[in-house]
Scaffold this motif. Structure first.
Motif, PDB file in Angstrom:
ATOM      1  N   ALA A   1      41.083  39.090  65.009  1.00  0.00           N
ATOM      2  CA  ALA A   1      41.221  39.801  63.723  1.00  0.00           C
ATOM      3  C   ALA A   1      40.651  38.962  62.577  1.00  0.00           C
ATOM      4  CB  ALA A   1      42.691  40.120  63.473  1.00  0.00           C
ATOM      5  N   LEU A   2      40.832  37.644  62.647  1.00  0.00           N
ATOM      6  CA  LEU A   2      40.290  36.776  61.588  1.00  0.00           C
ATOM      7  C   LEU A   2      38.761  36.756  61.626  1.00  0.00           C
ATOM      8  CD1 LEU A   2      42.790  33.766  61.751  1.00  0.00           C
ATOM      9  CD2 LEU A   2      42.600  35.450  59.911  1.00  0.00           C
ATOM     10  N   LEU A   3      38.210  36.692  62.853  1.00  0.00           N
ATOM     11  CA  LEU A   3      36.745  36.685  62.989  1.00  0.00           C
ATOM     12  C   LEU A   3      36.146  38.002  62.493  1.00  0.00           C
ATOM     13  CD1 LEU A   3      36.262  34.940  66.446  1.00  0.00           C
ATOM     14  CD2 LEU A   3      35.453  34.098  64.236  1.00  0.00           C
ATOM     15  N   ASP A   4      36.811  39.110  62.829  1.00  0.00           N
ATOM     16  CA  ASP A   4      36.319  40.420  62.366  1.00  0.00           C
ATOM     17  C   ASP A   4      36.322  40.468  60.835  1.00  0.00           C
ATOM     18  OD1 ASP A   4      35.986  41.240  64.935  1.00  0.00           O
ATOM     19  OD2 ASP A   4      37.782  42.481  65.033  1.00  0.00           O
ATOM     20  N   MET A   5      37.360  39.890  60.245  1.00  0.00           N
ATOM     21  CA  MET A   5      37.499  39.927  58.780  1.00  0.00           C
ATOM     22  C   MET A   5      36.352  39.173  58.082  1.00  0.00           C
ATOM     23  SD  MET A   5      40.807  38.606  56.611  1.00  0.00           S
ATOM     24  CE  MET A   5      40.512  36.836  56.694  1.00  0.00           C
TER      25      MET A   5
ATOM     26  N   GLU B   1      52.281  34.003  58.889  1.00  0.00           N
ATOM     27  CA  GLU B   1      52.142  35.045  57.861  1.00  0.00           C
ATOM     28  C   GLU B   1      50.670  35.423  57.783  1.00  0.00           C
ATOM     29  OE1 GLU B   1      53.947  36.870  55.880  1.00  0.00           O
ATOM     30  OE2 GLU B   1      55.844  36.042  56.629  1.00  0.00           O
ATOM     31  N   TRP B   2      50.353  36.675  58.003  1.00  0.00           N
ATOM     32  CA  TRP B   2      48.944  37.093  58.070  1.00  0.00           C
ATOM     33  C   TRP B   2      48.168  36.676  56.822  1.00  0.00           C
ATOM     34  CZ3 TRP B   2      45.105  37.852  60.947  1.00  0.00           C
ATOM     35  CH2 TRP B   2      44.013  38.624  60.557  1.00  0.00           C
ATOM     36  N   GLU B   3      48.766  36.853  55.660  1.00  0.00           N
ATOM     37  CA  GLU B   3      48.056  36.531  54.402  1.00  0.00           C
ATOM     38  C   GLU B   3      47.778  35.036  54.259  1.00  0.00           C
ATOM     39  OE1 GLU B   3      50.318  38.895  54.556  1.00  0.00           O
ATOM     40  OE2 GLU B   3      48.902  40.513  54.124  1.00  0.00           O
ATOM     41  N   ASN B   4      48.454  34.212  55.074  1.00  0.00           N
ATOM     42  CA  ASN B   4      48.234  32.769  54.970  1.00  0.00           C
ATOM     43  C   ASN B   4      47.205  32.266  55.979  1.00  0.00           C
ATOM     44  OD1 ASN B   4      48.844  30.243  53.783  1.00  0.00           O
ATOM     45  ND2 ASN B   4      50.029  29.685  55.609  1.00  0.00           N
TER      46      ASN B   4
ATOM     47  N   GLU C   1      43.716  44.415  57.482  1.00  0.00           N
ATOM     48  CA  GLU C   1      45.088  44.680  57.911  1.00  0.00           C
ATOM     49  C   GLU C   1      45.483  43.637  58.968  1.00  0.00           C
ATOM     50  OE1 GLU C   1      47.313  47.305  57.181  1.00  0.00           O
ATOM     51  OE2 GLU C   1      45.960  47.535  55.465  1.00  0.00           O
ATOM     52  N   ALA C   2      46.764  43.304  59.012  1.00  0.00           N
ATOM     53  CA  ALA C   2      47.243  42.381  60.054  1.00  0.00           C
ATOM     54  C   ALA C   2      47.059  43.036  61.423  1.00  0.00           C
ATOM     55  CB  ALA C   2      48.717  42.087  59.829  1.00  0.00           C
ATOM     56  N   PRO C   3      46.783  42.236  62.466  1.00  0.00           N
ATOM     57  CA  PRO C   3      46.653  42.847  63.798  1.00  0.00           C
ATOM     58  C   PRO C   3      47.946  43.554  64.186  1.00  0.00           C
ATOM     59  CG  PRO C   3      46.610  40.428  63.918  1.00  0.00           C
ATOM     60  CD  PRO C   3      46.590  40.785  62.477  1.00  0.00           C
ATOM     61  N   ALA C   4      47.789  44.675  64.904  1.00  0.00           N
ATOM     62  CA  ALA C   4      48.956  45.515  65.240  1.00  0.00           C
ATOM     63  C   ALA C   4      50.031  44.725  65.989  1.00  0.00           C
ATOM     64  CB  ALA C   4      48.478  46.705  66.073  1.00  0.00           C
ATOM     65  N   LYS C   5      49.586  43.761  66.823  1.00  0.00           N
ATOM     66  CA  LYS C   5      50.566  42.992  67.608  1.00  0.00           C
ATOM     67  C   LYS C   5      51.405  42.049  66.752  1.00  0.00           C
ATOM     68  CE  LYS C   5      48.258  42.720  72.087  1.00  0.00           C
ATOM     69  NZ  LYS C   5      47.599  41.796  73.033  1.00  0.00           N
ATOM     70  N   LEU C   6      50.887  41.747  65.547  1.00  0.00           N
ATOM     71  CA  LEU C   6      51.621  40.801  64.694  1.00  0.00           C
ATOM     72  C   LEU C   6      52.631  41.586  63.834  1.00  0.00           C
ATOM     73  CD1 LEU C   6      51.617  37.710  64.141  1.00  0.00           C
ATOM     74  CD2 LEU C   6      50.102  38.147  62.209  1.00  0.00           C
ATOM     75  N   THR C   7      53.634  42.112  64.500  1.00  0.00           N
ATOM     76  CA  THR C   7      54.659  42.896  63.796  1.00  0.00           C
ATOM     77  C   THR C   7      55.603  41.946  63.056  1.00  0.00           C
ATOM     78  OG1 THR C   7      56.069  42.735  65.740  1.00  0.00           O
ATOM     79  CG2 THR C   7      54.641  44.685  65.586  1.00  0.00           C
TER      80      THR C   7
END
Ligand SMILES: [Zn+2]
Length: 254
Positions: free
Chosen positions: A41-45, A81-84, A8-14
């Motif tokens: 968030a990327l490292l966790d992923m 964009e989170w997916e990018n 999921e995108a980080p909560a702050k990245l609304t």
């Protein structure tokens, strides 16, 4: 390279934040993606690994860089964009640069399973199709100093662990000690754990493990004396699910 589930995108990245940062980037070209909450968030992923070469990030100058799969220079709308966004090492980032992934696609491991397009033989990646070929060439996945030599070292280390486990098997055949059997289970467990998808260079670890005939001899022995348990099977299956080795190759032995 292994398949990674997009988190999921980080909560702050609304949506509002994405809009604000994108506008800021278009006006100022500032590094608006360079936010701690995005990097975390990327490292966790990716289990703290580069999404392409699987080196461990955050150690010895291998800091995370935020990769724009579709390059921000050509697709500024996707700058946050989170997916990018992907976690990547400096070397892979330096190689991919502004490669246009829309015009000449390469594998995005959060969208595409690398096993469909890549395979591995003798510690080198080989392509199964044009997408695999382009991915190998853009990211120099067989670069000698950076990637190939470390792979051979990993292979040597795993082979030497399997050698020592083979000697353990010989000892058990001779004295049938329960303590020795337990020790063998524990060592095999640790070996399989070290080859799981969260391990650094897991693609190479699982390749080195499943290519080694000693592995199957030890496993067969453990099954014969009924000490190959469910935990070991589960770890093996998890390795196989991410391995670039053809499953058909293993069917007769697993
Ligand atoms: Zn990398």
């Amino acid at each position: 390279m292994i398949k990674v589930e997009r988190s999921e995108a980080p909560a702050k990245l609304t949506a509002e934040k994405v809009k604000e940062l994108t506008e800021e980037y278009k006006k100022t070209e500032k590094n608006v993606w360079n936010q701690d909450y995005i990097k975390k968030a990327l490292l966790d992923m990716s289990n703290n690994k580069c999404i392409f070469c699987e080196c461990r990030l955050g150690e010895e100058s291998k800091y995370i860089e935020v990769e724009h799969f579709h390059p921000k220079s050509k697709y500024p709308e996707e700058v946050v964009e989170w997916e990018n966004l992907l976690p990547i090492c400096k070397r892979c980032n330096g190689l991919k640069r502004d490669h246009d992934t829309k015009l000449e696609p390469i594998i995005n491991p959060t969208l595409i399973d690398p096993r469909k397009h890549l395979t591995i033989k003798k510690f080198r990646f080989f392509s199964k199709d044009d997408l695999g070929k382009k991915t190998i060439s853009v990211l120099c996945l067989n670069d000698s100093d950076r990637l190939f030599l470390p792979r051979v070292k990993i292979g040597d280390a795993i082979s030497s662990i399997l050698d020592s486990l083979g000697k353990w098997v010989d000892k058990i055949k001779f004295d049938h000690s329960v303590e020795d059997q337990n020790e063998l289970i524990s060592k095999m467990y640790n070996l399989l754990k070290s080859c799981q998808p969260n391990a650094e260079y897991s693609t190479i670890c699982s390749y080195a493990l499943f290519e080694d005939d000693n592995y199957y001899e030890i496993k067969n022995f453990m099954q014969q004396v009924k000490i190959w348990d469910e935990d070991l099977s589960r770890l093996e299956t998890n390795c196989l699910n991410y391995s670039l080795i053809e499953y058909g190759h293993l069917k007769s032995t697993v």
